[in-house]
Design a protein around this motif. Structure first.
Motif, PDB file in Angstrom:
ATOM      1  N   ILE A  46      50.780  56.364  22.389  1.00  0.00           N
ATOM      2  CA  ILE A  46      49.973  57.441  21.805  1.00  0.00           C
ATOM      3  C   ILE A  46      48.493  57.054  21.790  1.00  0.00           C
ATOM      4  CG2 ILE A  46      49.515  58.738  19.673  1.00  0.00           C
ATOM      5  CD1 ILE A  46      52.615  58.644  19.237  1.00  0.00           C
ATOM      6  N   GLY A  47      48.214  55.783  21.540  1.00  0.00           N
ATOM      7  CA  GLY A  47      46.824  55.323  21.583  1.00  0.00           C
ATOM      8  C   GLY A  47      46.205  55.495  22.949  1.00  0.00           C
ATOM      9  N   GLU A  48      46.942  55.124  23.981  1.00  0.00           N
ATOM     10  CA  GLU A  48      46.428  55.283  25.348  1.00  0.00           C
ATOM     11  C   GLU A  48      46.182  56.754  25.662  1.00  0.00           C
ATOM     12  OE1 GLU A  48      47.731  54.718  30.012  1.00  0.00           O
ATOM     13  OE2 GLU A  48      49.098  53.996  28.467  1.00  0.00           O
ATOM     14  N   MET A  49      47.118  57.610  25.281  1.00  0.00           N
ATOM     15  CA  MET A  49      46.962  59.039  25.562  1.00  0.00           C
ATOM     16  C   MET A  49      45.805  59.635  24.756  1.00  0.00           C
ATOM     17  SD  MET A  49      49.046  59.436  27.913  1.00  0.00           S
ATOM     18  CE  MET A  49      49.204  57.701  28.294  1.00  0.00           C
ATOM     19  N   ALA A  50      45.620  59.182  23.525  1.00  0.00           N
ATOM     20  CA  ALA A  50      44.512  59.677  22.700  1.00  0.00           C
ATOM     21  C   ALA A  50      43.168  59.320  23.331  1.00  0.00           C
ATOM     22  CB  ALA A  50      44.612  59.106  21.286  1.00  0.00           C
ATOM     23  N   VAL A  51      43.055  58.098  23.825  1.00  0.00           N
ATOM     24  CA  VAL A  51      41.804  57.679  24.467  1.00  0.00           C
ATOM     25  C   VAL A  51      41.569  58.502  25.733  1.00  0.00           C
ATOM     26  CG1 VAL A  51      40.653  55.763  25.650  1.00  0.00           C
ATOM     27  CG2 VAL A  51      41.798  55.378  23.461  1.00  0.00           C
ATOM     28  N   ARG A  52      42.630  58.738  26.518  1.00  0.00           N
ATOM     29  CA  ARG A  52      42.495  59.562  27.727  1.00  0.00           C
ATOM     30  C   ARG A  52      42.043  60.972  27.379  1.00  0.00           C
ATOM     31  NH1 ARG A  52      47.725  58.673  31.602  1.00  0.00           N
ATOM     32  NH2 ARG A  52      46.346  58.508  33.371  1.00  0.00           N
ATOM     33  N   ILE A  57      37.906  65.110  27.150  1.00  0.00           N
ATOM     34  CA  ILE A  57      37.113  66.090  26.404  1.00  0.00           C
ATOM     35  C   ILE A  57      35.627  65.767  26.521  1.00  0.00           C
ATOM     36  CG2 ILE A  57      36.546  66.916  24.073  1.00  0.00           C
ATOM     37  CD1 ILE A  57      39.590  66.622  23.450  1.00  0.00           C
ATOM     38  N   ALA A  58      35.284  64.487  26.391  1.00  0.00           N
ATOM     39  CA  ALA A  58      33.879  64.085  26.519  1.00  0.00           C
ATOM     40  C   ALA A  58      33.337  64.442  27.894  1.00  0.00           C
ATOM     41  CB  ALA A  58      33.741  62.583  26.260  1.00  0.00           C
ATOM     42  N   MET A  59      34.146  64.220  28.923  1.00  0.00           N
ATOM     43  CA  MET A  59      33.683  64.552  30.279  1.00  0.00           C
ATOM     44  C   MET A  59      33.485  66.057  30.441  1.00  0.00           C
ATOM     45  SD  MET A  59      35.722  61.810  32.644  1.00  0.00           S
ATOM     46  CE  MET A  59      34.810  62.204  34.130  1.00  0.00           C
ATOM     47  N   VAL A  60      34.396  66.838  29.913  1.00  0.00           N
ATOM     48  CA  VAL A  60      34.260  68.298  30.005  1.00  0.00           C
ATOM     49  C   VAL A  60      33.000  68.754  29.262  1.00  0.00           C
ATOM     50  CG1 VAL A  60      35.295  70.492  29.298  1.00  0.00           C
ATOM     51  CG2 VAL A  60      36.719  68.738  30.392  1.00  0.00           C
ATOM     52  N   LEU A  61      32.771  68.205  28.068  1.00  0.00           N
ATOM     53  CA  LEU A  61      31.588  68.590  27.284  1.00  0.00           C
ATOM     54  C   LEU A  61      30.283  68.099  27.920  1.00  0.00           C
ATOM     55  CD1 LEU A  61      32.885  68.003  23.638  1.00  0.00           C
ATOM     56  CD2 LEU A  61      32.552  70.199  24.812  1.00  0.00           C
TER      57      LEU A  61
END
Length: 129
Positions: A46-52, A57-61
């Motif tokens: 879950i940690g790996e997926m959260a970071v991804r 999201i950061a890249m989209v923004l």
């Protein structure tokens, strides 16, 4: 404000990729061990997926203010969707896939791949500054 914060998050992600490449070059066996543990526990998975998802999201923004808005948005969207798919699939599949690759990638190949991580991290930083 969100775009600026997103750009900084993307820069941090680029620095993380560069650091990962250094780790792969210096400690390739440990890098393979770490790969083999991806998905191994709910916390790691879950940690790996959260970071991804956060990186996506950061890249989209940050895409609109980047040098290649469409490419950055597409890559960010891919990160989000792929992480969501991995969260929906049984965790043991992710763990088995990671373990399978960690046992098959030669140590020398990890060192050869390291510069690609540096290049991708550097490119990510350059694209958003």
């Amino acid at each position: 404000m969100f775009a600026t914060a997103a750009q900084w998050f993307v820069i941090v992600a680029g620095l993380w990729l560069i650091g990962l490449g250094v780790f792969m070059l210096i400690q390739p066996r440990q890098a393979l061990r770490a790969l083999g543990q991806m998905g191994g526990s709910p916390t790691v998975h879950i940690g790996e997926m959260a970071v991804r998802i956060l990186a996506g999201i950061a890249m989209v923004l940050a895409a609109a203010a980047s040098r290649f808005p469409l490419a950055v948005a597409v890559i960010g969207s891919f990160l989000i969707v792929s992480a969501l798919v991995l969260l929906l699939l049984p965790r043991r599949w992710h763990a088995a896939y990671s373990t399978w690759w960690s046992r098959r990638i030669p140590v020398a190949a990890v060192r050869l791949i390291a510069p690609m991580s540096w290049a991708m991290g550097g490119a990510l930083i350059w694209i958003v500054i």
